[in-house]
Enzyme design. Structure first.
Site, mmCIF file in Angstrom:
data_model
loop_
_atom_site.group_PDB
_atom_site.id
_atom_site.type_symbol
_atom_site.label_atom_id
_atom_site.label_comp_id
_atom_site.label_asym_id
_atom_site.label_seq_id
_atom_site.Cartn_x
_atom_site.Cartn_y
_atom_site.Cartn_z
ATOM 1 N N CYS A 255 90.674 66.440 13.129
ATOM 2 C CA CYS A 255 88.901 66.392 12.526
ATOM 3 C C CYS A 255 88.849 65.869 11.690
ATOM 4 O O CYS A 255 87.230 65.123 11.448
ATOM 5 C CB CYS A 255 88.608 67.881 12.025
ATOM 6 S SG CYS A 255 90.004 68.260 10.555
ATOM 7 N N GLY A 256 89.636 64.400 11.481
ATOM 8 C CA GLY A 256 89.430 63.296 10.700
ATOM 9 C C GLY A 256 90.381 63.716 9.547
ATOM 10 O O GLY A 256 90.443 62.343 9.087
#
Length: 694
Positions: A255-256
């Site tokens: 997701c980062g």
């Protein structure tokens, strides 16, 4: 913490005692820690790493281990138990309700609190979408990941003084995680990441959870392997992929949070700059297009000033009014006020879209009835079906001619619905307070009509009916708290009831009415069910609203209520848009609520408030994903574009400005392409042209 010139990393605790790591030291630590079980790894981290926090999405195995370590430390030192590692929870605003419920349960179970961080300037998904637009995860995934995960986490690390974090990552989750070490240093920032479960797999985690009675997310029992945001997480049958169901169909595994922070930030800034033009891409009329460019304007400007700029750029001698949208919301203030309300900086670059202003609907005609009009349905802007409190159903054409009047019900009509329409024949349904639904067939070339059957099964007033898109079945909602499921097939038993109408007066030649019984009963509402409507995109779903303050979603095949969205007041009417996929509901607290039935979360997407009394009718435009009409007991219709929280136009049916006592309630509305219809206590069918609203 950053790399020193001698290729070591310095970590300082609260007493400013430095801990130095170099690559050889990290390698040695990882080799040593790999021989320890996760609980021992956590013990080492608690006594060794200052500024230690746990980031959690509420897989609670690690939290349970830390709780046990904390208890053991307290017993050894003769102190009161205290959870030794603070928690950070990143609330993306799009978590499953089950995740949020587990978070609350964990707080109580482990007697610990957590630091919650949300996207900046946002408390709800509605706030987020007001600023950044709807479904940002689809339109700009990089920006979405940065805003809901990366930026909040970095803000937390800075405000809390985080130097090391505990994660739940495991090598068995594959992808970017397949080669993680137990202890890592994030490049560029020097943040320490401890992965105590790196060598465990899903089975070991599940075994620990069961053996230690650890609370867990109930979605794991429903086929989910990994739980993230509701819009990007699905159940999966792929047991070999522990992250299966996340970002289905996309080449993505993170997701980062565990990606290169500086690259994520650079990509976010680049995406923002890309949005820096005065964008007219949504304008369908290409004659209004201008050259894409960055335009510097005074922030004191409002809609009219911006409209002057566009007219000047287009070279129009006769100005054309335009409306302006920022983040898919109409601008109803000055740019300065918008920036202030959105907590933005004057250095932000705003993407402003523009559309030609819509003109108000214009009255076409009014048809007199003999009593209140409770229900109205248009067909292809040519035929109009009405139900009235005089127990009759009527068919009008758009010229105002009453083509047919149907008698048979013993109480007021509450709902009507077309089944089929041809050049010379129509069939339709009517529902009444006499607890029955009747199916009718009528000729459009002579005076004959007949009842096809009578549906019996309800024990209270029938408030609403909805025809399935296949036209082979329908549902009915009643004051008796039930929803009944019927077929439209004509029963074979008994003869039809034939009614012949003479030119002078109606004469009923009653033979025998065929009676139908429901094929299924659906229970779930507590109290009257006021409205039902089928999903015209997903034919396996149906929606209902009731006086128990709920909008419910039903699976047609199993006739089960699998999702419930609750609010504060009774639901009087609902409507579904096949353009936007949203449900609009009218309520007794004078507001309209918008819901996304695809969302697992029960939160309202948007609330529209302007009416002064109950909102009795709502209907989406069949032309637009944004437009809807509402009718109210305050004797008005309101035209809404859901990109604005204020109505575009208000049409007053009747009004006594001094007392409001003589206001004639609007009871029903319908928006059929370029025609808007309404009926109510004034005993008149009102027809408006909506061509200028398309």
């Amino acid at each position: 913490m950053a790399p020193n010139t001698d290729n070591t990393f310095e970590l300082e605790d609260n007493q400013n005692l430095p801990i130095l790591f170099n690559k050889e030291h990290l390698k040695y630590l990882n080799e040593t820690l790999a021989k320890l079980p996760p609980k021992k790894i956590l013990e080492w981290a608690i006594v060794t790493l200052p500024g230690l926090y746990q980031t959690t999405a509420f897989g609670l195995a690690i939290l349970d281990m830390i709780s046990k370590v904390s208890l053991e430390f307290a017993e050894e030192n003769g102190t009161l138990p205290q959870h030794l590692v603070p928690l950070i929870f990143l609330d993306t605003l799009y978590h499953f309700p089950e995740t949020l419920s587990l978070a609350n349960k964990a707080t109580t179970h482990y007697k610990t609190k957590f630091h919650t961080y949300k996207p900046i300037s946002c408390d709800t998904a509605q706030d987020f979408e007001r600023i950044y637009g709807q479904k940002l995860w689809e339109t700009d995934e990089t920006t979405y990941d940065y805003l809901v995960k990366v930026e909040p986490s970095r803000r937390a690390y800075k405000e809390l003084g985080v130097k090391a974090i505990i994660t739940g990552r495991r090598r068995s989750q594959k992808g970017d995680r397949e080669s993680i070490d137990i202890l890592e240093i994030e490049e560029g920032t020097g943040l320490l990441k401890l992965n105590p479960l790196a060598h465990w797999d899903f089975t070991k985690v599940r075994t620990y959870v069961r053996a230690n009675e650890v609370p867990y997310n109930p979605l794991l029992d429903q086929g989910y392997r990994s739980v993230g945001d509701w819009h990007s997480t699905l159940p999966t049958n792929d047991l070999s992929n522990e992250r299966g169901g996340r970002w289905e169909g996309k080449n993505k595994s993170e997701c980062g949070l565990h990606k290169d922070y500086f690259k994520m930030r650079a990509d976010f800034i680049a995406a923002q700059r890309k949005r820096s033009t005065l964008d007219n891409s949504i304008v369908k009329q290409r004659k209004y297009a201008v050259t894409d460019s960055v335009i510097f304007v005074p922030i004191s400007l409002r809609r009219y000033g911006l409209s002057e700029i566009i007219n000047h750029l287009l070279g129009f001698e006769k100005p054309i009014p335009f409306d302006f949208l920022i983040d898919n919301q109409f601008l109803r203030t000055s740019l300065s006020e918008y920036i202030q309300n959105a907590n933005l900086s004057t250095e932000n670059i705003l993407t402003i879209k523009y559309v030609e202003s819509l003109l108000p609907p214009t009255p076409l005609s009014t048809f007199q009835h003999y009593d209140w009009i409770s229900s109205v349905k248009s067909h292809d802007q040519s035929l109009i079906l009405t139900g009235s409190y005089d127990n009759h159903v009527r068919i009008f054409n758009t010229s105002g001619e009453c083509l047919k009047t149907f008698a048979g019900h013993q109480a007021p009509i509450k709902s009507v619905s077309w089944i089929s329409v041809s050049d010379d024949n129509v069939t339709f349904l009517s529902a009444s307070q006499d607890r029955t639904i009747w199916a009718w067939e009528a000729s459009l070339i002579d005076d004959k009509y007949l009842t096809l059957y009578e549906c019996k099964g309800h024990k209270g007033n029938v408030e609403s009916i909805s025809l399935h898109p296949s036209r082979t079945k329908f549902v009915s909602a009643s004051w008796d708290s039930s929803i009944l499921f019927w077929t439209t097939a004509i029963p074979e038993e008994s003869e039809q009831e034939i009614l012949e109408i003479s030119s002078k007066r109606r004469k009923l030649n009653i033979r025998e009415t065929k009676v139908k019984t429901p094929i299924a009963r659906m229970h779930g509402h507590i109290g009257p069910v006021s409205s039902v409507v089928f999903d015209t995109n997903d034919h396996g779903k149906m929606y209902s609203g009731g006086w128990d303050h709920s909008v419910r979603i039903w699976d047609i095949e199993s006739t089960t209520n699998f999702n419930t969205k609750n609010c504060d007041k009774s639901v009087l009417n609902i409507t579904y848009s096949d353009k936007s996929g949203l449900i609009a509901s009218g309520h007794s607290d004078k507001v309209i609520r918008l819901w996304d039935p695809r969302a697992k979360a029960t939160v309202v997407n948007l609330t529209l408030a302007s009416h002064r009394n109950w909102v009795s009718g709502v209907s989406w435009s069949t032309n637009s994903q944004y437009m809807l009409v509402s009718g109210s007991y305050d004797a008005s219709l309101k035209i809404w574009d859901i990109r604005s929280k204020t109505p575009l136009y208000t049409l007053q049916i009747s009004s006594n400005e001094e007392s409001k006592i003589n206001d004639k309630k609007v009871l029903c509305v319908d928006w059929d392409f370029d025609v808007i219809l309404s009926g109510g206590e004034d005993e008149k069918l009102h027809i408006y042209s909506a061509k200028k609203l398309s």
